[in-house]
Every structure is written in C-alpha cells, then in structure tokens.
Design a protein around this motif. Sequence first.
Motif, PDB file in Angstrom:
ATOM      1  N   ASP A 121       0.822  -1.209   0.000  1.00  0.00           N
ATOM      2  CA  ASP A 121       0.000   0.000   0.000  1.00  0.00           C
ATOM      3  C   ASP A 121       0.855   1.258   0.000  1.00  0.00           C
ATOM      4  OD1 ASP A 121      -2.172  -1.639   0.020  1.00  0.00           O
ATOM      5  OD2 ASP A 121      -2.805  -1.176   2.068  1.00  0.00           O
ATOM      6  N   ARG A 167       0.778   4.193  -2.712  1.00  0.00           N
ATOM      7  CA  ARG A 167       0.542   5.576  -2.282  1.00  0.00           C
ATOM      8  C   ARG A 167       1.584   6.519  -2.871  1.00  0.00           C
ATOM      9  NH1 ARG A 167      -0.176   5.868   3.952  1.00  0.00           N
ATOM     10  NH2 ARG A 167      -1.791   4.361   3.323  1.00  0.00           N
ATOM     11  N   THR A 191       0.703   7.104  -6.446  1.00  0.00           N
ATOM     12  CA  THR A 191      -0.472   7.968  -6.545  1.00  0.00           C
ATOM     13  C   THR A 191      -0.095   9.429  -6.331  1.00  0.00           C
ATOM     14  OG1 THR A 191      -1.952   6.201  -5.825  1.00  0.00           O
ATOM     15  CG2 THR A 191      -2.737   8.458  -5.551  1.00  0.00           C
ATOM     16  N   ASP A 207       1.692  14.500   1.404  1.00  0.00           N
ATOM     17  CA  ASP A 207       0.263  14.586   1.090  1.00  0.00           C
ATOM     18  C   ASP A 207      -0.298  15.989   1.253  1.00  0.00           C
ATOM     19  OD1 ASP A 207      -0.238  11.798   0.489  1.00  0.00           O
ATOM     20  OD2 ASP A 207       0.092  11.410   2.614  1.00  0.00           O
ATOM     21  N   TYR A 242      -6.236  12.767   1.922  1.00  0.00           N
ATOM     22  CA  TYR A 242      -6.259  11.618   2.821  1.00  0.00           C
ATOM     23  C   TYR A 242      -6.376  10.302   2.062  1.00  0.00           C
ATOM     24  CZ  TYR A 242      -7.000  15.152   6.401  1.00  0.00           C
ATOM     25  OH  TYR A 242      -6.855  16.241   7.236  1.00  0.00           O
ATOM     26  N   SER A 243      -7.044  10.322   0.936  1.00  0.00           N
ATOM     27  CA  SER A 243      -7.202   9.121   0.119  1.00  0.00           C
ATOM     28  C   SER A 243      -7.642   9.563  -1.269  1.00  0.00           C
ATOM     29  CB  SER A 243      -8.234   8.166   0.734  1.00  0.00           C
ATOM     30  OG  SER A 243      -9.541   8.721   0.657  1.00  0.00           O
ATOM     31  N   ASP A 244      -7.873   8.594  -2.146  1.00  0.00           N
ATOM     32  CA  ASP A 244      -8.360   8.932  -3.486  1.00  0.00           C
ATOM     33  C   ASP A 244      -9.749   9.543  -3.443  1.00  0.00           C
ATOM     34  OD1 ASP A 244      -6.053   7.969  -4.584  1.00  0.00           O
ATOM     35  OD2 ASP A 244      -6.872   5.987  -5.054  1.00  0.00           O
ATOM     36  N   GLN A 245     -10.479   9.332  -2.351  1.00  0.00           N
ATOM     37  CA  GLN A 245     -11.847   9.832  -2.253  1.00  0.00           C
ATOM     38  C   GLN A 245     -11.989  11.067  -1.361  1.00  0.00           C
ATOM     39  OE1 GLN A 245     -11.214   6.398  -1.430  1.00  0.00           O
ATOM     40  NE2 GLN A 245     -11.488   5.898  -3.586  1.00  0.00           N
ATOM     41  N   TYR A 275     -15.711  14.459  -0.037  1.00  0.00           N
ATOM     42  CA  TYR A 275     -15.652  12.998   0.002  1.00  0.00           C
ATOM     43  C   TYR A 275     -16.455  12.480  -1.175  1.00  0.00           C
ATOM     44  CZ  TYR A 275     -15.581   8.305   2.065  1.00  0.00           C
ATOM     45  OH  TYR A 275     -15.374   6.967   2.299  1.00  0.00           O
TER      46      TYR A 275
END
Length: 599
Positions: free
Chosen positions: A235, A239, A242, A343, A375-378, A412
Amino acid sequence: MPFTFPLRAAAMCLCLVGVSLPHSGTAAEALLTAPGAAPELQQRLRDASSALAAAPQTDAQELLAAALSDYRTLVQVLYDAGYFSPQVNILLDGQEAARIQPLNAPSQIASLRINVVPGPSFRFSRAEITPWPKNSDVTPPAEFVTGAPATTGVLRDAGAAGVMAWRRAGHPKVRLAQQAITANHRAHTLDARLTLAPGAQLRFGRLKLATPSAVRAAAIQHIAGLPSGEIYHPDLVARSATRLRRTGAFSSVTLRAEEQPNPDGTLDYIAGVEDMPPRRLTFGAEISSSDGIELTTTWMHRNLFGGAEKLRFEARLSGLGSSNDIDGRIALRLDRPATLGPDDNLFYLAEAERLDEEHYTATQGLGGIGVRRVYSDQLFAEAGIGFNSILATDAFGKRRFKYVAGFLRAEYDRRNSRVDATGGYFLNARLTPFLGLDGTDDGLQIKLDGRIYHGLGSNDRLVLAARAQLGSVIGPSLGNTSPTLLFFSGGAGSVRGHEYQSLGIPIGTSSAGGRGYLSLSTELRGRLSDKLSLVGFFDIGYVDSDAFVSGSSASHSGAGLGLRYDVAGIGPLRVDFAYPVEGGTDDGLQFYIGIGQAF
C-alpha cells in the motif's frame, strides 16, 4: 478416434516454412456441441474457439491452424470450470484436425465440427497452501477448501492470495515455490498443495529514477515520499505512485523494485515517469433561456519551476445574450506539491470578479494562502486564510465590505463516475468564518452539498439520483451581510423551471438573498440506448431571512424532462426542459443546455 486430455499433457509444436495453401471458394459450415454441459459453459467454449471465429473466412490454412490451437484453448476453458477429464474432437470435413499433416493440408474445408465432452466435475480432496503469515489481514479464497469444486481459477486465486498475504507482512520477494497438483480420475478429485517461499522481511531503501524528466529528481523523490527505513508494504508503494500521478505532471508513473535487496535489508525502488505536455488550454460553454450564454476557459502550466508546481489561470464571461449585464471572473492559483509533507500542497490564490446578478451588482477582489491535505483517493480537505474586499449595490443600497476570512473545505467522493454516476455518493462541505473590518460585521457562512445515486435493473439502465444543498449565514443581520454571501434560488444549479435567482427575500420593491437556503433535487435517468438517455426531474428550493429554513420559508418548485447524449471522453451532453410547478414565473418553459449531468 477421440482425443482425451489428462491433467499433465505434452505440448506439440508444428512449424511450417515456405508453404502456402490455396484458398477455398466457400466458407466452412461450423458447429460446436457440448452434450451435458451447462449453457453458460457452452457459451464460454464458443466464445473461446478460434476455429469458430475463423470458419467464415476462405483460407483453409488459417482455419487448420485455428483448429489446432483450439485443442489447448478449449481444454483450458474446461479446466477453469473444474472439468479435468475432458474429451475434445475437432473434425475438418470429418477428419480429426490433429491427424491432418500440415504439409499435406486440404485445399479447402467445407465443414467444421467441434464436439466437447466435459466429463465429470472435480472437487478438492485436499486444498492446502503453506506457509501462511500470522495475523494476516488476507485469507485464502473461501472456495479453496476440501470438498469444494476444483477449478484452475480457484488455484490461481489461492496462490495470488498467499503472495499478497506475505507482501502485506513485509516480504516483497515472496514467490510460489511449488505446486503439487494431482488429479484422481477415478474419484474425480484434485489434490492441491501449494508451497510459498516468503523470502526475507525487507525495509524500503532509496527511490531511483529510471527515465529523465523535466521535473527535478529531488522533487520527484520528495513528492513520492517513499518511506525509507520502514518495513515494506504494498500500500505504501501504491501511495507513492499515486502522489506522483496526482501532481498532473506525468502521463505515466511506474514504481518497480530492484531485483536484489541491499545487504542492510533494504530494497531500492526505481521510478519510471513520462512527462505530460507542460501546458494545457481548455474551453467550455453553457446556455440557458434565463441565464444566457456562459463561456469559460482555463490555462494551466504543470511544471512551472521544475518541481511539479501547477499554475492555473481561469476566466469566465456569463450573461451573454441575457437581460443582465455581463459578469466576469479572473482567477490565478499556484499549487506547490509536498510543501509541508508528501500529502500536503501549499497553494496561493488571487481573484477578481465582477457580478451583475438579477438583484445586486458586486465587484470583489481577494487573495489568500492555504494548504490542501489528501487523505485518500476519495477524501481531501483544504484550509486557508485571506483578505476579501467587496463593493456591492443591492436592495439595501451601495456598500463596501472588508473581510479577513478563513475557510475550511472537505470533499468525500464515492461516486463510480465523476461525469455520469450510476452508484455511490458525494459530499462537499465548506465553512467560511469571516472577521469584518472597518465596521463590517463578523460571522460564519456554511455550505453543504450532498448527492446520492442508485442504479436499478440490468446494467443500471435506470438510475435514481438525488441532491441536497444547504446554505446558512450565522451572525450578521440580513442588511449587514455582503450579498455575495447570501443565497437565492432558481436556475440551472438549483430549481429548474424558474428564472435565475428568482426567489429571494422581498425588500421593498427589490429582493435580497436569504441567510438560510435549502434546495432538493431528484432525477430518474433511463437509458434508451448506449448513447441516449431520458431524464425526468423535480426540484424544490427554500429561502429564509433567518439563518436556517423552516416550514414557513418562501419556496418554489419545478419539474421537467431532459435528454442526455453520451460523448466518449467528454461525458453526456445535456438538454433539459423545465416548467414551474409552484411559485409564480412569467417566462413559462425554461431550457438548459450543458455538458455533464445536472449533478
């Protein structure tokens, strides 16, 4: 003579050198039969057969080659379905294809007959994969157990799960060392024992570059944020990749591990990147019967200073052809990736805007600085602070407002598509606390936007979509609030069928925006074909002079029908026709044209 295929089969290679067969004049008649096989399996066999696909052609040599390749192909399909004692016959003009001498092939082939006898289905007499890491969050497939149907697909999934389990435990060089698979044709069972070789637990080493890039090597390493010294986890590799893709500076990003780890127990990674063109220019247009034409353009530089800094320029002209004067907006935003952390992006923005709305005019300028955390892709969030000066004329007269304003925004996005969602949901929240200067009141503006999508029927041919928008200004009175912070209802973005900003708070002979706002929209989208969809919709909006709407708030609603035509790479082209249901309007039918769904 029938041809049977045990689990261990020898491979045969046929080589043709300098041989050309004549062409036949007619297509071969083709048929595949599989007595006793389920319809789904029969269809899979037909779809996999190269000979069936080649039968309409007139070249006998190619048809023979396709038939010979089908033996292995069809047996593999049967193995995948759990049949390990199949019988396959492929007859060309009544002769078994495998017995035809390639150098003495017929000049033409009139008929192709494929007969498949799957035989009995097999089950696992043993299903074992060892060793397995302790406390792993990965488990073997539920189908890989004694007594379950045995298929090669389950075997592949079990091996892949074992490899993934060890990788997630910090062993990047794990491999499937041994496969002991034995078929018992009398008992119709399969004994499967898979053995893994985990290798050593390793830590991340350095990130190296495999290809040159206009982005500095040090910047690529910093943006990727590969956690050197930490225990390997897949992961963390994903990351880092990404983060590089997220900059928009690269069209392709790959991270691969070195073949051999370092003596100190670390594993270096090699980054391969391909640069995007450094600049991009886009245009957009939207037209409605009440708002007129809106034109937008953006210009972007993806690598301004060599560190994947992104400079974005936006310009907008709206109200062209409408009864209002022309609005305009110019904005600049500079994003610097990984400024505070891998990030976190630091951004600077400046904006000048002229608004000539239905019930007020305003000229404003603002500048600010902020940070964006992904925080994430979403999920991402932004926070910042800036200065805003507004000169406005509305129902309360001509006034100037000056604010030191902060903002906090979070988004989100769980939609399965950003342009044409058929499932999932979307949430966007923005809080803007503002401190007034030179007699301007303090307060807080709240904006919330929620959307949900649910597909119905096969392939989501029907989609239910709903949207709720809420706005509130807490603190200052209605007359002491800049009109740019207040809320109106009506138009393409809120209630279709009513004029743009047609619902507000009456102030004498004029109207002002409300401190409280709520808009609800529902759509039923039905796909008529692969490209064309029909949409029915209903919108309702509420505006109130208080900070929150209530049952006594002013409201209006509209409904209508629309068409969507899907354009590959762009999204659906939208045409909506709407009529007011509640709340007066003199303009009657309204229409809206744009790109993408209404929400």
